[in-house]
Scaffold this motif. Sequence first.
Motif, PDB file in Angstrom:
ATOM      1  N   ARG A  35       0.853  -1.192   0.000  1.00  0.00           N
ATOM      2  CA  ARG A  35       0.000   0.000   0.000  1.00  0.00           C
ATOM      3  C   ARG A  35       0.885   1.237   0.000  1.00  0.00           C
ATOM      4  O   ARG A  35       1.548   1.535   0.986  1.00  0.00           O
ATOM      5  CB  ARG A  35      -0.907   0.019   1.233  1.00  0.00           C
ATOM      6  CG  ARG A  35      -2.171  -0.816   1.063  1.00  0.00           C
ATOM      7  CD  ARG A  35      -3.144  -0.594   2.221  1.00  0.00           C
ATOM      8  NE  ARG A  35      -2.487  -0.861   3.498  1.00  0.00           N
ATOM      9  CZ  ARG A  35      -2.429   0.013   4.499  1.00  0.00           C
ATOM     10  NH1 ARG A  35      -2.976   1.203   4.377  1.00  0.00           N
ATOM     11  NH2 ARG A  35      -1.836  -0.314   5.628  1.00  0.00           N
ATOM     12  N   ARG A  36       0.951   1.934  -1.126  1.00  0.00           N
ATOM     13  CA  ARG A  36       1.763   3.144  -1.209  1.00  0.00           C
ATOM     14  C   ARG A  36       1.021   4.185  -2.058  1.00  0.00           C
ATOM     15  O   ARG A  36       0.236   3.836  -2.937  1.00  0.00           O
ATOM     16  CB  ARG A  36       3.119   2.860  -1.880  1.00  0.00           C
ATOM     17  CG  ARG A  36       4.000   1.861  -1.134  1.00  0.00           C
ATOM     18  CD  ARG A  36       4.526   2.396   0.185  1.00  0.00           C
ATOM     19  NE  ARG A  36       5.536   1.506   0.752  1.00  0.00           N
ATOM     20  CZ  ARG A  36       5.281   0.487   1.577  1.00  0.00           C
ATOM     21  NH1 ARG A  36       4.022   0.213   1.922  1.00  0.00           N
ATOM     22  NH2 ARG A  36       6.253  -0.269   2.045  1.00  0.00           N
ATOM     23  N   LYS A  37       1.326   5.461  -1.793  1.00  0.00           N
ATOM     24  CA  LYS A  37       0.715   6.537  -2.576  1.00  0.00           C
ATOM     25  C   LYS A  37       1.223   6.497  -4.013  1.00  0.00           C
ATOM     26  O   LYS A  37       2.360   6.072  -4.259  1.00  0.00           O
ATOM     27  CB  LYS A  37       1.077   7.895  -1.973  1.00  0.00           C
ATOM     28  CG  LYS A  37       0.409   8.155  -0.648  1.00  0.00           C
ATOM     29  CD  LYS A  37       0.887   9.469  -0.061  1.00  0.00           C
ATOM     30  CE  LYS A  37       0.276   9.653   1.318  1.00  0.00           C
ATOM     31  NZ  LYS A  37       0.917  10.721   2.082  1.00  0.00           N
ATOM     32  N   GLU A  38       0.379   6.980  -4.923  1.00  0.00           N
ATOM     33  CA  GLU A  38       0.783   7.088  -6.327  1.00  0.00           C
ATOM     34  C   GLU A  38       1.722   8.285  -6.489  1.00  0.00           C
ATOM     35  O   GLU A  38       1.666   9.245  -5.707  1.00  0.00           O
ATOM     36  CB  GLU A  38      -0.447   7.272  -7.226  1.00  0.00           C
ATOM     37  CG  GLU A  38      -1.452   6.123  -7.187  1.00  0.00           C
ATOM     38  CD  GLU A  38      -0.895   4.822  -7.766  1.00  0.00           C
ATOM     39  OE1 GLU A  38       0.039   4.894  -8.602  1.00  0.00           O
ATOM     40  OE2 GLU A  38      -1.384   3.753  -7.372  1.00  0.00           O
ATOM     41  N   VAL A  39       2.571   8.252  -7.525  1.00  0.00           N
ATOM     42  CA  VAL A  39       3.583   9.300  -7.754  1.00  0.00           C
ATOM     43  C   VAL A  39       2.988  10.717  -7.739  1.00  0.00           C
ATOM     44  O   VAL A  39       3.515  11.606  -7.046  1.00  0.00           O
ATOM     45  CB  VAL A  39       4.361   9.037  -9.071  1.00  0.00           C
ATOM     46  CG1 VAL A  39       5.287  10.204  -9.398  1.00  0.00           C
ATOM     47  CG2 VAL A  39       5.151   7.737  -8.965  1.00  0.00           C
ATOM     48  N   PRO A  40       1.889  10.989  -8.460  1.00  0.00           N
ATOM     49  CA  PRO A  40       1.382  12.372  -8.476  1.00  0.00           C
ATOM     50  C   PRO A  40       0.889  12.863  -7.115  1.00  0.00           C
ATOM     51  O   PRO A  40       0.739  14.065  -6.905  1.00  0.00           O
ATOM     52  CB  PRO A  40       0.199  12.296  -9.463  1.00  0.00           C
ATOM     53  CG  PRO A  40       0.442  11.066 -10.264  1.00  0.00           C
ATOM     54  CD  PRO A  40       1.127  10.102  -9.356  1.00  0.00           C
ATOM     55  N   GLU A  41       0.680  11.955  -6.182  1.00  0.00           N
ATOM     56  CA  GLU A  41       0.223  12.372  -4.852  1.00  0.00           C
ATOM     57  C   GLU A  41       1.346  12.983  -4.022  1.00  0.00           C
ATOM     58  O   GLU A  41       1.087  13.656  -3.031  1.00  0.00           O
ATOM     59  CB  GLU A  41      -0.382  11.179  -4.097  1.00  0.00           C
ATOM     60  CG  GLU A  41      -1.686  10.666  -4.675  1.00  0.00           C
ATOM     61  CD  GLU A  41      -2.192   9.464  -3.886  1.00  0.00           C
ATOM     62  OE1 GLU A  41      -2.511   9.625  -2.697  1.00  0.00           O
ATOM     63  OE2 GLU A  41      -2.245   8.366  -4.473  1.00  0.00           O
ATOM     64  N   PHE A  42       2.609  12.730  -4.412  1.00  0.00           N
ATOM     65  CA  PHE A  42       3.706  13.290  -3.602  1.00  0.00           C
ATOM     66  C   PHE A  42       4.768  14.010  -4.426  1.00  0.00           C
ATOM     67  O   PHE A  42       5.779  14.460  -3.897  1.00  0.00           O
ATOM     68  CB  PHE A  42       4.364  12.181  -2.757  1.00  0.00           C
ATOM     69  CG  PHE A  42       4.965  11.042  -3.546  1.00  0.00           C
ATOM     70  CD1 PHE A  42       6.238  11.150  -4.081  1.00  0.00           C
ATOM     71  CD2 PHE A  42       4.252   9.870  -3.752  1.00  0.00           C
ATOM     72  CE1 PHE A  42       6.793  10.109  -4.810  1.00  0.00           C
ATOM     73  CE2 PHE A  42       4.795   8.821  -4.473  1.00  0.00           C
ATOM     74  CZ  PHE A  42       6.072   8.945  -5.009  1.00  0.00           C
ATOM     75  N   THR A  43       4.521  14.163  -5.731  1.00  0.00           N
ATOM     76  CA  THR A  43       5.511  14.819  -6.588  1.00  0.00           C
ATOM     77  C   THR A  43       4.861  16.001  -7.305  1.00  0.00           C
ATOM     78  O   THR A  43       3.796  15.844  -7.900  1.00  0.00           O
ATOM     79  CB  THR A  43       6.043  13.826  -7.650  1.00  0.00           C
ATOM     80  OG1 THR A  43       6.364  12.594  -7.009  1.00  0.00           O
ATOM     81  CG2 THR A  43       7.275  14.364  -8.349  1.00  0.00           C
ATOM     82  N   MET A  44       5.489  17.191  -7.201  1.00  0.00           N
ATOM     83  CA  MET A  44       4.908  18.348  -7.859  1.00  0.00           C
ATOM     84  C   MET A  44       5.954  19.022  -8.742  1.00  0.00           C
ATOM     85  O   MET A  44       7.153  18.873  -8.521  1.00  0.00           O
ATOM     86  CB  MET A  44       4.299  19.342  -6.865  1.00  0.00           C
ATOM     87  CG  MET A  44       5.018  19.511  -5.579  1.00  0.00           C
ATOM     88  SD  MET A  44       4.499  18.220  -4.408  1.00  0.00           S
ATOM     89  CE  MET A  44       5.366  18.733  -2.939  1.00  0.00           C
ATOM     90  N   VAL A  45       5.459  19.760  -9.711  1.00  0.00           N
ATOM     91  CA  VAL A  45       6.340  20.333 -10.723  1.00  0.00           C
ATOM     92  C   VAL A  45       6.774  21.749 -10.312  1.00  0.00           C
ATOM     93  O   VAL A  45       5.935  22.585  -9.983  1.00  0.00           O
ATOM     94  CB  VAL A  45       5.624  20.347 -12.093  1.00  0.00           C
ATOM     95  CG1 VAL A  45       6.500  21.015 -13.164  1.00  0.00           C
ATOM     96  CG2 VAL A  45       5.262  18.924 -12.513  1.00  0.00           C
TER      97      VAL A  45
END
Length: 221
Positions: free
Chosen positions: A201-211
Amino acid sequence: MELFQVLGSTFAAREFTNDPLPDTTLYKILERARFAPSGGNRQGWRVIVVREQATRQALADLTAPAAKRYAAQQAAGENPWNAVVRTSVDAATIERTPAPSRLTEPILRAAVVLVVCVDLKVVAATDQYLERVGVVPGASIYPFAWNILLAARHEGFGGTITTLAVAQEPKVKALLGIPDHVAVCAVMPLGRPVKQLTKLRRKEVPEFTMVERWQGRPFQA
Ligand SMILES: Cc1cc2nc3c(=O)[nH]c(=O)nc-3n(C[C@H](O)[C@H](O)[C@H](O)COP(=O)(O)O)c2cc1C
């Protein structure tokens, strides 16, 4: 094993079969883990291999106080042991909360327990003058601890990075004869997992990565 498969399936194993983890396999695991990065390549890691039952019992006992607090805070809907949002749970409630066995038993039942330490005399702590809890020194030891779990996974074993006993560090150091300038970083039970998880169970990339900035849009491929 293929690297991406290892990365996606190395979980916190807390239940173990009775299979031994022989010294030859443990050596092989540490032999791979030693390629971890550390600030300035100082490699301040030290590992104590614990197999004696009395020592494990002592380590499990030293885990219990922090585990009680962890469980009490969890029951109150808090983020346990957080240094920013302090607990509102009182000492009496913590005292009467039992230590969950899943937080102490693995130390007794694993094939072997590793106590991972770091020599503070060689660790860079570039955040030491900031007014917040230190995180940078940990980056010189936890990649090593994680490498142990990755290598163990490759060999068909597993374990957990546990840190609850660190709350009782002076007693852990006295138990194991660890010198003053060395910090206890993790107590790691290792063994053959009863079952191998394949989905974590882990968060998806866009949930913790911002541009570009904190307020930036979520990063998408
Ligand atoms: C720095 C750190 C400290 C941890 N401390 C403990 C601990 O004291 N006891 C424990 O049972 N698990 C501990 N864990 C394991 C986490 O609970 C586990 O990695 C997380 O819940 C994800 O589990 P999963 O990989 O099985 O999904 C720790 C993990 C990390 C990275």
